[in-house]
Design a protein around this motif. Structure first.
Motif, PDB file in Angstrom:
ATOM      1  N   ALA A  91      80.973 -71.176 -32.709  1.00  0.00           N
ATOM      2  CA  ALA A  91      79.673 -71.824 -32.592  1.00  0.00           C
ATOM      3  C   ALA A  91      79.767 -73.048 -31.686  1.00  0.00           C
ATOM      4  CB  ALA A  91      79.163 -72.223 -33.969  1.00  0.00           C
ATOM      5  N   MET A  92      80.856 -73.829 -31.815  1.00  0.00           N
ATOM      6  CA  MET A  92      81.046 -74.997 -30.945  1.00  0.00           C
ATOM      7  C   MET A  92      81.285 -74.559 -29.504  1.00  0.00           C
ATOM      8  SD  MET A  92      83.171 -77.818 -33.059  1.00  0.00           S
ATOM      9  CE  MET A  92      83.898 -76.984 -34.446  1.00  0.00           C
ATOM     10  N   GLN A 122      80.119 -71.889 -28.107  1.00  0.00           N
ATOM     11  CA  GLN A 122      78.833 -71.431 -27.581  1.00  0.00           C
ATOM     12  C   GLN A 122      77.966 -72.620 -27.174  1.00  0.00           C
ATOM     13  OE1 GLN A 122      78.081 -68.240 -27.042  1.00  0.00           O
ATOM     14  NE2 GLN A 122      76.160 -68.855 -26.095  1.00  0.00           N
ATOM     15  N   ASP A 123      77.971 -73.699 -27.969  1.00  0.00           N
ATOM     16  CA  ASP A 123      77.218 -74.898 -27.617  1.00  0.00           C
ATOM     17  C   ASP A 123      77.713 -75.488 -26.302  1.00  0.00           C
ATOM     18  OD1 ASP A 123      75.618 -74.714 -29.836  1.00  0.00           O
ATOM     19  OD2 ASP A 123      76.716 -76.229 -30.997  1.00  0.00           O
ATOM     20  N   ALA A 124      79.000 -75.520 -26.088  1.00  0.00           N
ATOM     21  CA  ALA A 124      79.560 -76.056 -24.849  1.00  0.00           C
ATOM     22  C   ALA A 124      79.140 -75.200 -23.659  1.00  0.00           C
ATOM     23  CB  ALA A 124      81.080 -76.133 -24.945  1.00  0.00           C
ATOM     24  N   GLN A 125      79.124 -73.889 -23.842  1.00  0.00           N
ATOM     25  CA  GLN A 125      78.689 -73.008 -22.754  1.00  0.00           C
ATOM     26  C   GLN A 125      77.210 -73.215 -22.445  1.00  0.00           C
ATOM     27  OE1 GLN A 125      79.729 -69.122 -24.142  1.00  0.00           O
ATOM     28  NE2 GLN A 125      81.852 -69.256 -23.433  1.00  0.00           N
ATOM     29  N   ASP A 126      76.409 -73.379 -23.491  1.00  0.00           N
ATOM     30  CA  ASP A 126      74.983 -73.623 -23.293  1.00  0.00           C
ATOM     31  C   ASP A 126      74.745 -74.943 -22.552  1.00  0.00           C
ATOM     32  OD1 ASP A 126      74.432 -71.259 -24.583  1.00  0.00           O
ATOM     33  OD2 ASP A 126      73.855 -72.211 -26.485  1.00  0.00           O
ATOM     34  N   GLN A 127      75.514 -75.966 -22.930  1.00  0.00           N
ATOM     35  CA  GLN A 127      75.366 -77.264 -22.274  1.00  0.00           C
ATOM     36  C   GLN A 127      75.797 -77.181 -20.809  1.00  0.00           C
ATOM     37  OE1 GLN A 127      77.592 -79.951 -24.739  1.00  0.00           O
ATOM     38  NE2 GLN A 127      75.977 -80.117 -26.277  1.00  0.00           N
TER      39      GLN A 127
END
Length: 125
Positions: free
Chosen positions: A24-25, A27-32
């Protein structure tokens, strides 16, 4: 359940929780990162548009200046290339045509660069 059994249980829960949170973390980094890339592309597009607008304004100003006679040189008006401008040639520049008779000091029908400089200097005084 005894105290000795709880410690490994807490450790197991913490490890499993951490393992589940990592994707989940990530994925957040990829989204950012994707959002940052999109913002950078948008900023580049805005800069390109501003540069195009500036180039267009500069081109329009140059055309307006040329239309007003500000972009013509002596050679542009001197169609026959003899170094002097006749009354007919002066018609290419409206401002010059208006003052031609006044600037032609020797009244020979030809305006030399020297005559024009003298006329312009006299007008500045």
């Amino acid at each position: 359940m005894t105290v000795r059994n709880r410690t490994p249980l807490f450790a197991l829960v913490a490890i499993v929780g951490s393992a589940l949170a990592l994707p989940a973390m990530a994925q957040d980094a990829q989204d950012q990162a994707a959002a940052a890339q999109a913002q950078a592309a948008q900023a580049q597009d805005s800069a390109d548009q501003a540069q195009n607008a500036a180039a267009s304004a500069s081109s329009s100003a140059a055309k307006a200046s040329a239309a007003a006679g500000g972009g013509q040189s002596w050679a542009d008006v001197d169609a026959d290339g003899d170094g002097a401008i006749t009354k007919t040639e002066s018609q290419a520049n409206a401002g010059l045509a208006q003052v031609f008779d006044q600037a032609d000091a020797d009244k020979d029908g030809k305006l030399t660069p020297e005559e024009y400089r003298a006329y312009a200097a006299a007008q500045k005084k």
